[in-house]
Design an enzyme around this catalytic site. Structure first.
Site, PDB file in Angstrom:
ATOM      1  N   ASP A  99     -40.250 118.300 -52.141  1.00 46.02           N
ATOM      2  CA  ASP A  99     -38.941 118.490 -52.754  1.00 46.02           C
ATOM      3  C   ASP A  99     -38.164 117.194 -52.547  1.00 46.02           C
ATOM      4  O   ASP A  99     -38.548 116.361 -51.706  1.00 46.02           O
ATOM      5  CB  ASP A  99     -38.246 119.677 -52.089  1.00 46.02           C
ATOM      6  CG  ASP A  99     -36.850 119.909 -52.627  1.00 46.02           C
ATOM      7  OD1 ASP A  99     -36.649 119.710 -53.839  1.00 46.02           O
ATOM      8  OD2 ASP A  99     -35.961 120.275 -51.837  1.00 46.02           O
TER       9      ASP A  99
ATOM     10  N   ASP B   9     -34.133 116.786 -52.773  1.00 49.54           N
ATOM     11  CA  ASP B   9     -32.853 116.942 -52.076  1.00 49.54           C
ATOM     12  C   ASP B   9     -33.045 117.611 -50.720  1.00 49.54           C
ATOM     13  O   ASP B   9     -33.724 118.639 -50.607  1.00 49.54           O
ATOM     14  CB  ASP B   9     -31.887 117.768 -52.922  1.00 49.54           C
ATOM     15  CG  ASP B   9     -31.505 117.052 -54.214  1.00 49.54           C
ATOM     16  OD1 ASP B   9     -32.092 115.990 -54.486  1.00 49.54           O
ATOM     17  OD2 ASP B   9     -30.639 117.554 -54.940  1.00 49.54           O
TER      18      ASP B   9
ATOM     19  N   GLU C 188     -27.744 116.391 -51.132  1.00 47.00           N
ATOM     20  CA  GLU C 188     -27.945 117.127 -52.376  1.00 47.00           C
ATOM     21  C   GLU C 188     -27.276 116.311 -53.492  1.00 47.00           C
ATOM     22  O   GLU C 188     -26.069 116.044 -53.446  1.00 47.00           O
ATOM     23  CB  GLU C 188     -27.308 118.518 -52.292  1.00 47.00           C
ATOM     24  CG  GLU C 188     -27.953 119.434 -51.259  1.00 47.00           C
ATOM     25  CD  GLU C 188     -29.291 120.002 -51.734  1.00 47.00           C
ATOM     26  OE1 GLU C 188     -29.523 119.989 -52.961  1.00 47.00           O
ATOM     27  OE2 GLU C 188     -30.077 120.452 -50.886  1.00 47.00           O
TER      28      GLU C 188
ATOM     29  N   ARG D  20     -23.594 124.916 -62.130  1.00 50.25           N
ATOM     30  CA  ARG D  20     -23.113 123.682 -61.498  1.00 50.25           C
ATOM     31  C   ARG D  20     -23.079 122.526 -62.495  1.00 50.25           C
ATOM     32  O   ARG D  20     -22.178 121.685 -62.452  1.00 50.25           O
ATOM     33  CB  ARG D  20     -24.006 123.332 -60.301  1.00 50.25           C
ATOM     34  CG  ARG D  20     -23.787 124.221 -59.087  1.00 50.25           C
ATOM     35  CD  ARG D  20     -24.770 123.905 -57.980  1.00 50.25           C
ATOM     36  NE  ARG D  20     -26.129 124.281 -58.355  1.00 50.25           N
ATOM     37  CZ  ARG D  20     -27.208 124.001 -57.630  1.00 50.25           C
ATOM     38  NH1 ARG D  20     -27.081 123.309 -56.515  1.00 50.25           N
ATOM     39  NH2 ARG D  20     -28.406 124.394 -58.029  1.00 50.25           N
TER      40      ARG D  20
ATOM     41  N   SER E 263     -38.390 118.110 -58.129  1.00 58.95           N
ATOM     42  CA  SER E 263     -36.994 118.255 -57.743  1.00 58.95           C
ATOM     43  C   SER E 263     -36.255 119.194 -58.678  1.00 58.95           C
ATOM     44  O   SER E 263     -36.473 119.169 -59.901  1.00 58.95           O
ATOM     45  CB  SER E 263     -36.308 116.880 -57.734  1.00 58.95           C
ATOM     46  OG  SER E 263     -34.918 117.008 -57.512  1.00 58.95           O
ATOM     47  N   GLY E 264     -35.381 119.990 -58.091  1.00 59.25           N
ATOM     48  CA  GLY E 264     -34.459 120.785 -58.881  1.00 59.25           C
ATOM     49  C   GLY E 264     -33.218 120.008 -59.251  1.00 59.25           C
ATOM     50  O   GLY E 264     -32.247 120.590 -59.741  1.00 59.25           O
TER      51      GLY E 264
ATOM     52  N   LYS F 203     -41.770 124.828 -60.325  1.00 54.45           N
ATOM     53  CA  LYS F 203     -42.354 123.981 -59.282  1.00 54.45           C
ATOM     54  C   LYS F 203     -43.779 124.421 -58.968  1.00 54.45           C
ATOM     55  O   LYS F 203     -44.679 123.579 -58.792  1.00 54.45           O
ATOM     56  CB  LYS F 203     -41.492 124.026 -58.013  1.00 54.45           C
ATOM     57  CG  LYS F 203     -40.216 123.210 -58.098  1.00 54.45           C
ATOM     58  CD  LYS F 203     -39.533 123.141 -56.744  1.00 54.45           C
ATOM     59  CE  LYS F 203     -38.321 122.220 -56.780  1.00 54.45           C
ATOM     60  NZ  LYS F 203     -37.697 122.030 -55.453  1.00 54.45           N
TER      61      LYS F 203
ATOM     62  N   ASP G  75     -37.290 122.551 -48.388  1.00 48.62           N
ATOM     63  CA  ASP G  75     -36.297 123.114 -47.464  1.00 48.62           C
ATOM     64  C   ASP G  75     -35.574 124.332 -48.018  1.00 48.62           C
ATOM     65  O   ASP G  75     -34.896 125.036 -47.273  1.00 48.62           O
ATOM     66  CB  ASP G  75     -35.243 122.048 -47.123  1.00 48.62           C
ATOM     67  CG  ASP G  75     -34.288 121.802 -48.279  1.00 48.62           C
ATOM     68  OD1 ASP G  75     -33.080 122.014 -48.106  1.00 48.62           O
ATOM     69  OD2 ASP G  75     -34.759 121.417 -49.361  1.00 48.62           O
TER      70      ASP G  75
ATOM     71  N   ASN H 136     -35.986 127.843 -53.352  1.00 49.14           N
ATOM     72  CA  ASN H 136     -36.699 127.537 -54.599  1.00 49.14           C
ATOM     73  C   ASN H 136     -37.985 126.760 -54.357  1.00 49.14           C
ATOM     74  O   ASN H 136     -38.701 126.435 -55.306  1.00 49.14           O
ATOM     75  CB  ASN H 136     -35.791 126.748 -55.556  1.00 49.14           C
ATOM     76  CG  ASN H 136     -35.396 125.398 -54.988  1.00 49.14           C
ATOM     77  OD1 ASN H 136     -35.187 125.259 -53.782  1.00 49.14           O
ATOM     78  ND2 ASN H 136     -35.278 124.392 -55.844  1.00 49.14           N
TER      79      ASN H 136
END
Length: 496
Positions: free
Chosen positions: A279, A281, A288, A328, A371-372, A418, A441, A444
């Site tokens: 991941d 962030d 983030e 967001r 990555s999200g 993912k 972490d 997701n």
């Protein structure tokens, strides 16, 4: 009468020359060892009384004193060795050797990490007279950084909202008693814990071996990371490995000794990963990205706090990630598209990431970042770190104004996406999933961790810590290499 008394009188003992030794202490002490050979003399006695002793004048070979065996050279059938019964029985065991034909080894590897940078919170109840924390002492995620309430106490200081039942008491910390490292008592306690689980049918004894993988910088070089190999492991019919990792006794042991325990089956693939997926962030970087973007907006003034709150709840699994991400992004409407380039110098790469990727590259391991966050920053960071694959969300930028529209192009790179990307990359490279490692972490990341052969929670949220195959809570992501069995000497060779 006098004659009889004279004959009964014992002659006064005296120390003759042939009774002297080379030691003043031996001559004047009252006790001498009973097994000392009588024919043993000091060098001064031999020189002074050479003519008076039988050692110099006797033509025959010296006969060894009673109790002293003659040296007959190398043992042979003609001169067999003298066997002395000591009362001890010695035999060779083969717990770490290859198993007998037709059988298989069921070894379990436990890697113990001492959390030297994260000391246990004391169980002491704070005094009511203690001053409360400053009102402004809040973390970006809305949590107090120096709360006066320990983690195991009730989450309230108000009697109106105080829980009706007391919290479960935490075990007393033991590392400060036996050493702030992986002490022998810590290892003994863990082996005792593991011996309480049933062994597979036919196994009678639990054998163990240990290797110290990392030492501290003190003169005594205490171990901070220890690898224990148990043969055999607990019976999988009684307790599968996935359930053993979550066992209450394991969790209690970690709290008592301030350690993280990573349990893995000792297979060939454990030592030879071929794909490691990260991941971004709060894993490859400490921040983030969407929070960094929100922090640049001053109007409305509470936007950064609102975005951070949504991020935190999504990472805890309280909100569905895809809808939370779209919400967001809408809050970022109107920001210039060049903002991603402005954030590049702000990104803080996690400690240990660069040497870790260097080591994986030398081992021939493929790497990927899923990555999200946002593709412009993810692709740039992957290029900087030398990562092979990079996937993230692509936001829509108005071509006329050059500003964010608040929309996302294509599928959101959330939990399901993912997992799909991890399987897709592994298939493209021809890598079995058993040789894939996923590190993250947030909630997701759980699906891709479950799809991989090993899922590692890195300083993760509580739910992720509980669900992942292994958890690391140190200050360097380089600790990941200890899970593969590398020690400090080998790691230093890899990162050169």
């Amino acid at each position: 009468m006098s004659d009889k008394s004279n004959t009964a009188r014992v002659q006064r003992p005296s120390l003759s020359s042939n009774m002297r030794s080379s030691s003043y202490l031996q001559e004047h002490q009252q006790y001498r060892a009973p097994n000392k050979p009588e024919g043993h003399y000091g060098i001064d006695t031999v020189v002074e009384d050479m003519n008076a002793t039988s050692i110099a004048t006797s033509p025959s070979p010296i006969v060894p004193p009673k109790g002293v065996a003659r040296f007959n050279g190398i043992p042979s059938p003609e001169h067999p060795p003298t066997i002395v019964e000591s009362g001890l029985s010695h035999e060779l065991s083969h717990p770490n050797c290859t198993p007998a034909p037709g059988t298989r080894s069921d070894k379990l590897v436990a890697t113990l990490y001492y959390k030297s940078t994260a000391p246990r919170i004391s169980n002491a109840i704070p005094s009511p007279q203690q001053a409360s924390s400053p009102a402004g002492s809040q973390s970006p995620k809305g949590r107090a950084t120096d709360s006066e309430i320990p983690a195991n106490m009730a989450p309230s200081s108000s009697l109106d909202t105080f829980p009706l039942e007391p919290p479960t008491a935490e075990p007393d910390p033991l590392d400060h008693l036996y050493g702030s490292y992986i002490s022998p008592m810590c290892i003994t306690s863990f082996l005792h814990l593991m011996s309480s689980f049933p062994l597979p049918p036919g196994a009678s004894d639990l054998n163990s071996a240990h290797r110290c993988l990392k030492l501290d910088q003190t003169p005594d070089h205490h171990p901070l990371v220890v690898e224990l190999t148990l043969s055999p492991g607990p019976s999988p019919d009684y307790l599968p490995l996935a359930d053993l990792r979550k066992h209450e006794l394991i969790y209690r042991f970690e709290r008592e000794w301030n350690v993280d325990v990573a349990l893995r089956a000792d297979t060939l693939f454990r030592r030879y990963p071929r794909l490691v997926v990260f991941d971004m962030d709060s894993t490859l970087i400490t921040q983030e990205v969407i929070d960094l973007l929100a922090a640049t907006i001053k109007d409305p003034p509470d936007l950064a706090a609102r975005v951070a709150d949504i991020t935190h709840r999504a990472m805890l699994g309280e909100l569905e990630f895809d809808s939370a991400f779209r919400e967001r992004v809408k809050l970022l409407t109107g920001l210039p598209g060049t903002l991603f380039n402005d954030l590049r110098p702000v990104l803080d790469v996690t400690n240990g990431v660069r040497p870790l990727l260097r080591a994986l590259k030398r081992l021939g391991v493929k790497t990927a970042v899923l990555s999200g966050g946002f593709l412009p920053l993810t692709s740039w960071l992957a290029g900087e770190l030398g990562i092979d694959y990079a996937h993230a969300n692509e936001v829509v930028i108005d071509e006329a104004t050059g500003r964010l529209t608040g929309e996302v192009k294509g599928r959101i790179v959330g939990a399901e996406r993912k997992r799909e990307l991890l399987i897709e990359i592994a298939g493209k490279e021809g890598i079995p999933l058993d040789q894939v490692v996923a590190v993250g972490d947030g909630a997701n990341d759980l699906l891709m961790m479950d799809a991989a052969g090993l899922g590692v929670a890195w300083n993760a949220k509580p739910r992720v810590q509980m669900e992942a195959s292994a958890r690391l809570n140190g200050d360097s992501l380089l600790d990941l290499l200890y899970l593969f069995g590398f020690n400090d000497e080998e790691i230093s060779q890899l990162i050169q």
